[in-house]
Motif scaffolding. Structure first.
Motif, PDB file in Angstrom:
ATOM      1  N   ASN A  30       1.461   3.562   2.352  1.00 33.75           N
ATOM      2  CA  ASN A  30       2.257   3.820   3.549  1.00 33.75           C
ATOM      3  C   ASN A  30       2.556   2.570   4.373  1.00 33.75           C
ATOM      4  O   ASN A  30       3.128   2.674   5.450  1.00 33.75           O
ATOM      5  N   GLU A  31       2.146   1.393   3.881  1.00 34.94           N
ATOM      6  CA  GLU A  31       2.311   0.193   4.686  1.00 34.94           C
ATOM      7  C   GLU A  31       2.342  -1.052   3.821  1.00 34.94           C
ATOM      8  O   GLU A  31       1.967  -1.026   2.639  1.00 34.94           O
ATOM      9  N   GLU A  75       0.728  -4.789   3.633  1.00 35.63           N
ATOM     10  CA  GLU A  75      -0.400  -5.561   4.158  1.00 35.63           C
ATOM     11  C   GLU A  75      -0.157  -7.044   3.880  1.00 35.63           C
ATOM     12  O   GLU A  75      -0.256  -7.509   2.751  1.00 35.63           O
ATOM     13  N   THR A  93      -0.832  -5.382   9.119  1.00 39.37           N
ATOM     14  CA  THR A  93      -0.075  -4.344   8.414  1.00 39.37           C
ATOM     15  C   THR A  93       1.152  -3.955   9.217  1.00 39.37           C
ATOM     16  O   THR A  93       1.161  -3.977  10.441  1.00 39.37           O
ATOM     17  N   TYR A 130       4.561  -2.508  16.484  1.00 36.00           N
ATOM     18  CA  TYR A 130       5.054  -1.848  15.267  1.00 36.00           C
ATOM     19  C   TYR A 130       4.035  -0.864  14.678  1.00 36.00           C
ATOM     20  O   TYR A 130       4.171  -0.435  13.534  1.00 36.00           O
ATOM     21  N   LYS A 131       3.006  -0.537  15.492  1.00 38.21           N
ATOM     22  CA  LYS A 131       1.976   0.442  15.099  1.00 38.21           C
ATOM     23  C   LYS A 131       1.203  -0.002  13.857  1.00 38.21           C
ATOM     24  O   LYS A 131       0.809   0.814  13.020  1.00 38.21           O
ATOM     25  N   GLY A 132       1.008  -1.310  13.743  1.00 37.60           N
ATOM     26  CA  GLY A 132       0.200  -1.846  12.655  1.00 37.60           C
ATOM     27  C   GLY A 132      -1.166  -2.283  13.139  1.00 37.60           C
ATOM     28  O   GLY A 132      -1.516  -2.113  14.306  1.00 37.60           O
ATOM     29  N   ASN A 133      -1.950  -2.867  12.253  1.00 42.98           N
ATOM     30  CA  ASN A 133      -3.283  -3.378  12.586  1.00 42.98           C
ATOM     31  C   ASN A 133      -3.382  -4.849  12.186  1.00 42.98           C
ATOM     32  O   ASN A 133      -2.675  -5.304  11.278  1.00 42.98           O
ATOM     33  N   PRO A 147       3.765  -0.601   9.016  1.00 48.06           N
ATOM     34  CA  PRO A 147       4.049   0.663   8.334  1.00 48.06           C
ATOM     35  C   PRO A 147       5.411   0.628   7.672  1.00 48.06           C
ATOM     36  O   PRO A 147       6.338  -0.030   8.153  1.00 48.06           O
ATOM     37  N   LYS A 148       5.521   1.331   6.558  1.00 45.22           N
ATOM     38  CA  LYS A 148       6.796   1.353   5.851  1.00 45.22           C
ATOM     39  C   LYS A 148       7.829   2.160   6.653  1.00 45.22           C
ATOM     40  O   LYS A 148       7.486   3.140   7.285  1.00 45.22           O
ATOM     41  N   LYS A 152       0.845  -1.185   0.000  1.00 49.02           N
ATOM     42  CA  LYS A 152       0.000   0.000   0.000  1.00 49.02           C
ATOM     43  C   LYS A 152       0.889   1.245   0.000  1.00 49.02           C
ATOM     44  O   LYS A 152       2.114   1.152   0.001  1.00 49.02           O
TER      45      LYS A 152
END
Length: 419
Positions: free
Chosen positions: A348-349, A351, A416, A397-400, A418-419, A346
């Motif tokens: 910014n990330e 998936e 996800t 890692y601040k993902g979902n 993040p990059k 994506k």
């Protein structure tokens, strides 16, 4: 000429007020008492009063108290004598303030002699010849007043001067309110910091506790497993299947407990890892994870090529894939099990997904499965911690992370990074 002098005086008065206002605005209000006293002196000297002061009203108890005071040279201070003064002594005064008006007495000696509790009896012992008081209004509520006493001479105030004094009263209200807000914010930040430190200590203690307990539990488990194995080996010729069944059950539960302890250790370790981050090739770590798992022959695992390189901790990322793939294996119910691992890039990330054709999950369980010790069924030796470990790492890692599933058709876990 007299008219020009009056105009010049009003201009200087306004300039003084602007100067005081600028001081208030640019100050950090760490010493608000000093600022207020200095401004009381500046205004008091300008209007040629001998005493300037601030009072606060307590309309619940019907009293008023002197909170700040400035006195000219050789003028006796009165602040100590003017605490919790009953407002019944000054009814006209209070009424004017409640109406948002100034209370002005040009000549105290002209007030009626209305007894020892009257206004004149209150003012004359203080040597006051003239006075003016301006109400302080905060959010349409009367909270106090500022005042100026003239002791040495009769003093007069024109309408413009009264207006400027009203402006000064509003400035005082605003600066005190700003100070109260700053203190409230500072207090909230301090409480927040104390809470964060407390939670951090509690989290550290809990993690340490989990680590110690898990470590201490392993030793007796190993002893139990070893003793049962020895007993079974030594007595396999004399024990029938019925006698061996309970022993197999003990071994099964020992293994189950071992998985549980490992899960607790892994869960408590996620936030405790020392910084060992580097650029990781996900093609390599997924392949290594698959190689370490016991994959049944009827299950085919397909991994997408050209997975990304991501900066992070190898152990954490391996934990994600190990638990998701093992979960897909455990809940496979088809003659030909299929597990697909891949990624969609994506903006910014990244998936990622792990898809299987297993038993599937009811939508009502979607939130529950990521909680610690949650299992959809009690069979098997799984600890019920795997998916909670995955969620904790992804969140770190601040993902979902989420799931899409159909009962009987399979499940897909998405997460996800993040990059």
């Amino acid at each position: 000429m007299e008219k020009d002098s009056i105009i010049e005086r009003q201009l200087r008065f306004q300039e003084l007020l602007i100067s005081i206002s600028t001081t208030y605005i640019n100050s950090d209000l760490s010493d608000i008492d000093k600022l207020i006293r200095e401004s009381l002196q500046q205004i008091g000297e300008f209007v040629e009063s001998d005493r300037s002061y601030i009072f606060s009203y307590d309309l619940v108890n019907n009293t008023t108290s002197n909170t700040y005071e400035w006195c000219a040279k050789d003028i006796e201070p009165e602040i100590e004598n003017l605490q919790n003064v009953p407002i019944d002594f000054i009814p006209q005064w209070v009424e004017a303030h409640k109406n948002g008006e100034a209370f002005f007495v040009e000549d105290v000696s002209q007030l009626p002699k209305d007894g020892e509790l009257g206004l004149r009896a209150v003012l004359e012992p203080q040597g006051i010849k003239s006075l003016i008081t301006i109400p302080k209004i905060k959010n349409k509520e009367l909270i106090g007043f500022i005042g100026f006493d003239s002791v040495r001479k009769i003093n007069k105030y024109n309408d413009l001067e009264k207006e400027i004094l009203f402006v000064f009263a509003n400035m005082l209200v605003n600066v005190i309110q700003r100070k109260e807000n700053e203190e409230r914010i500072k207090e909230q930040e301090q409480k927040k910091e104390e809470l964060l430190q407390y939670l951090s200590r509690q989290n550290e203690e809990l993690n340490e506790y989990a680590h110690v307990v898990s470590h201490d539990l392993k030793a007796p488990l190993i002893n139990i497993s070893t003793l049962i194995s020895w007993f079974m080996d030594d007595n396999q010729e004399v024990l029938d299947e019925g006698a061996m069944a309970p022993l197999h059950q003990v071994m099964f539960n020992v293994e189950k407990m071992d998985f549980l302890i490992k899960g607790i250790l892994n869960y408590s370790t996620i936030d405790r890892l020392e910084s060992d981050d580097k650029h990781i090739d996900f093609n390599i770590i997924v392949d290594e994870v698959v190689q370490t798992l016991m994959v049944p022959e009827h299950i085919n695992i397909k991994v997408q090529k050209n997975l990304p390189h991501i900066y992070g901790n190898t152990w954490r990322f391996k934990q994600i894939f190990q638990n998701l793939i093992q979960n897909a294996i455990d809940y496979s119910d088809k003659p030909q099990g299929k597990i697909n691992i891949g990624m969609d890039e994506k903006d910014n990330e990244f998936e990622f997904y792990v898809k299987d054709n297993g038993v599937g999950i009811k939508s009502t369980y979607y939130d529950r499965i990521f909680k610690v010790f949650t299992k959809l069924e009690s069979t098997g030796s799984s600890s019920g911690i795997g998916l909670s470990i995955v969620k904790k790492i992804v969140t770190y890692y601040k993902g979902n992370i989420w799931i899409e599933s159909k009962e009987g058709e399979g499940s897909t876990f998405f997460f996800t990074i993040p990059k």
